[in-house]
Design an enzyme around this catalytic site. Structure first.
Site, PDB file in Angstrom:
ATOM      1  N   LYS A 196       1.010  -1.323   0.010  1.00 32.20           N
ATOM      2  CA  LYS A 196       0.013   0.113   0.092  1.00 32.20           C
ATOM      3  C   LYS A 196       0.650   1.283   0.133  1.00 32.20           C
ATOM      4  O   LYS A 196       1.624   1.460   0.811  1.00 32.20           O
ATOM      5  CB  LYS A 196      -0.685  -0.091   1.353  1.00 32.20           C
ATOM      6  CG  LYS A 196      -1.783   1.287   1.502  1.00 32.20           C
ATOM      7  CD  LYS A 196      -2.736   1.179   2.461  1.00 32.20           C
ATOM      8  CE  LYS A 196      -3.411   2.464   2.535  1.00 32.20           C
ATOM      9  NZ  LYS A 196      -4.426   2.493   3.882  1.00 32.20           N
ATOM     10  N   LYS A 252      -2.066  -1.387  -3.788  1.00 33.75           N
ATOM     11  CA  LYS A 252      -2.914  -0.272  -3.870  1.00 33.75           C
ATOM     12  C   LYS A 252      -2.112   0.916  -3.768  1.00 33.75           C
ATOM     13  O   LYS A 252      -1.164   1.010  -2.967  1.00 33.75           O
ATOM     14  CB  LYS A 252      -3.702  -0.604  -2.612  1.00 33.75           C
ATOM     15  CG  LYS A 252      -4.494   0.686  -2.138  1.00 33.75           C
ATOM     16  CD  LYS A 252      -5.299   0.667  -0.974  1.00 33.75           C
ATOM     17  CE  LYS A 252      -5.712   1.811  -0.365  1.00 33.75           C
ATOM     18  NZ  LYS A 252      -5.860   1.913   0.965  1.00 33.75           N
TER      19      LYS A 252
HETATM   20  C1  PBG Z   1      -7.005   3.618   5.536  1.00 33.23           C
HETATM   21  C2  PBG Z   1      -7.373   3.331   4.064  1.00 33.23           C
HETATM   22  C3  PBG Z   1      -7.281   4.250   3.106  1.00 33.23           C
HETATM   23  C4  PBG Z   1      -7.786   3.658   2.063  1.00 33.23           C
HETATM   24  C5  PBG Z   1      -8.206   2.376   2.368  1.00 33.23           C
HETATM   25  N1  PBG Z   1      -7.968   2.193   3.600  1.00 33.23           N
HETATM   26  C6  PBG Z   1      -6.658   5.705   2.978  1.00 33.23           C
HETATM   27  C7  PBG Z   1      -5.482   6.113   3.504  1.00 33.23           C
HETATM   28  O1  PBG Z   1      -4.538   5.270   3.605  1.00 33.23           O
HETATM   29  O2  PBG Z   1      -5.327   7.192   3.665  1.00 33.23           O
HETATM   30  C8  PBG Z   1      -7.826   4.147   0.616  1.00 33.23           C
HETATM   31  C9  PBG Z   1      -8.861   3.872  -0.392  1.00 33.23           C
HETATM   32  C10 PBG Z   1      -9.255   4.688  -1.544  1.00 33.23           C
HETATM   33  O3  PBG Z   1      -8.679   5.709  -1.796  1.00 33.23           O
HETATM   34  O4  PBG Z   1     -10.149   4.026  -2.223  1.00 33.23           O
HETATM   35  N2  PBG Z   1      -6.065   3.491   5.872  1.00 33.23           N
END
Ligand code: PBG
Length: 331
Positions: A196, A252
């Site tokens: 991520k 992601k």
């Molecule tokens: C929480 C999280 C996020 C997303 C999924 N879980 C945001 C972040 O890390 O700031 C993003 C998902 C999306 O943008 O569709 N940590």
């Protein structure tokens, strides 16, 4: 004047939709899709999310309705993001998330599969994904992992089929797996946000979950999320999560990171999920609104790219339309 003859070599398999369909190695199916769901404890009516056409933050009741509508469209897999009414910095109250899962499972049972996001960013007043030190200069790894593993057991107990930790702490997959197993939740799977990245493309999501970092100390998530400049860290983190017991490895954002999906797929036999995140989705929507592309075809094109690069699972805000679009858009 003499006309040279150049024989057809590749173009015969592009002649019409029939042969293009027959010869394409990528065959999309709505069965590979997961739909994200936002549920907010503090609202009485569903609210729209800026930029995310067709997506709402729901109440528990409206979410039950949304799930029902998706089932009609052939979508039976979901990823839940609970947003609690109260922001805190410790002693978090996870009861709304647990209640929501319990209610959803009570209504739909095994008709659906539901994963729950596990992270603290929608719980903390500073918007970070875990617990900060006094000075707000550091995110405390072990303390956060302890809280997240406890949270995971509450969700499993409430009936979640899968735990999806998105916090990016080190060691959380092993800790969660151990705790789930110790409490008899061996059948509950873990979909790790394994790679991520620290990304600009989470903007609409943070609006939806009120989860943008706003601490005076730590200003962004770069000390725990991955750098877009470092694929080695991404692969090492993902393979570490696999070793610790993750059942599904997620990359992601997705569309900007198909190289990561492809490389990870070569190094693991675990299923790989690609999360086409809120900002990526909203970018297509914004272009479509300007009449600069065909919305449906653009989403399907991205999905094809994700599957081509090796994704087994696609997480998309347009999952509800996947069946229809995949069937209707001629390739
Ligand atoms: C929480 C999280 C996020 C997303 C999924 N879980 C945001 C972040 O890390 O700031 C993003 C998902 C999306 O943008 O569709 N940590």
């Amino acid at each position: 004047m003499e006309t040279n003859f150049y024989p057809l070599t590749q173009r015969r398999i592009r002649t019409d939709t029939h042969i293009r369909e027959l010869t394409a190695p990528v065959k999309l199916s709505h069965k590979s899709f997961i739909q994200p769901l936002f549920v907010d404890e503090a609202i009485n009516e569903p609210r729209d999310v800026n930029g995310l056409n067709g997506v709402q933050v729901g109440t528990v009741d409206s979410t039950l309705h949304t799930i029902e509508e998706h089932i009609k469209q052939g979508i039976t897999k979901f990823l839940l993001f609970p947003v609690p009414a109260q922001k805190k910095d410790k002693d978090f109250d996870f009861s709304f998330a647990a209640r929501t899962i319990q209610k959803i499972k009570e209504v739909f049972g095994d008709e659906i599969w539901i994963a729950t996001d596990v992270c603290l960013c929608s719980y903390t007043s500073h918007g970070h994904c875990g617990i900060l030190n006094e000075e707000h200069s550091q995110l405390l790894n072990s303390k956060t992992v302890d809280v997240l593993s406890h949270y995971s057991t509450l969700l499993a107990n409430a009936g979640a089929d899968c735990i999806a930790p998105s916090d990016m702490m080190d060691g959380r997959i092993g800790a969660i797996r151990n705790k789930l197993d110790a409490m008899g939740f061996e059948q509950v799977s873990i979909m790790s946000y394994a790679a991520k990245f620290s990304s600009q493309f989470y903007g609409p999501f943070r609006d939806a979950c009120h989860s943008a970092p706003n601490s005076k100390g730590l200003q962004n998530r770069k000390t725990y999320q991955l750098s877009p400049f470092n694929i080695n860290d991404a692969l090492a983190s993902a393979l570490r999560d696999e070793k610790e017991g993750a059942d599904i490895l997620m990359v992601k954002p997705a569309a900007l990171y198909t190289d990561v999906v492809a490389k990870l797929k070569q190094q693991t036999l675990k299923p790989v999920a690609a999360y086409h995140v809120s900002g990526e989705y909203a970018a297509i929507e914004a272009l479509a609104e300007k009449g600069l592309l065909n919305r449906e075809a653009a989403h399907v094109e991205v999905w094809a790219a994700l599957q081509r690069s090796g994704a087994d699972i696609i997480i998309s805000y347009a999952s509800g339309s996947a069946k229809q679009w995949i069937e209707n858009i001629s390739i």
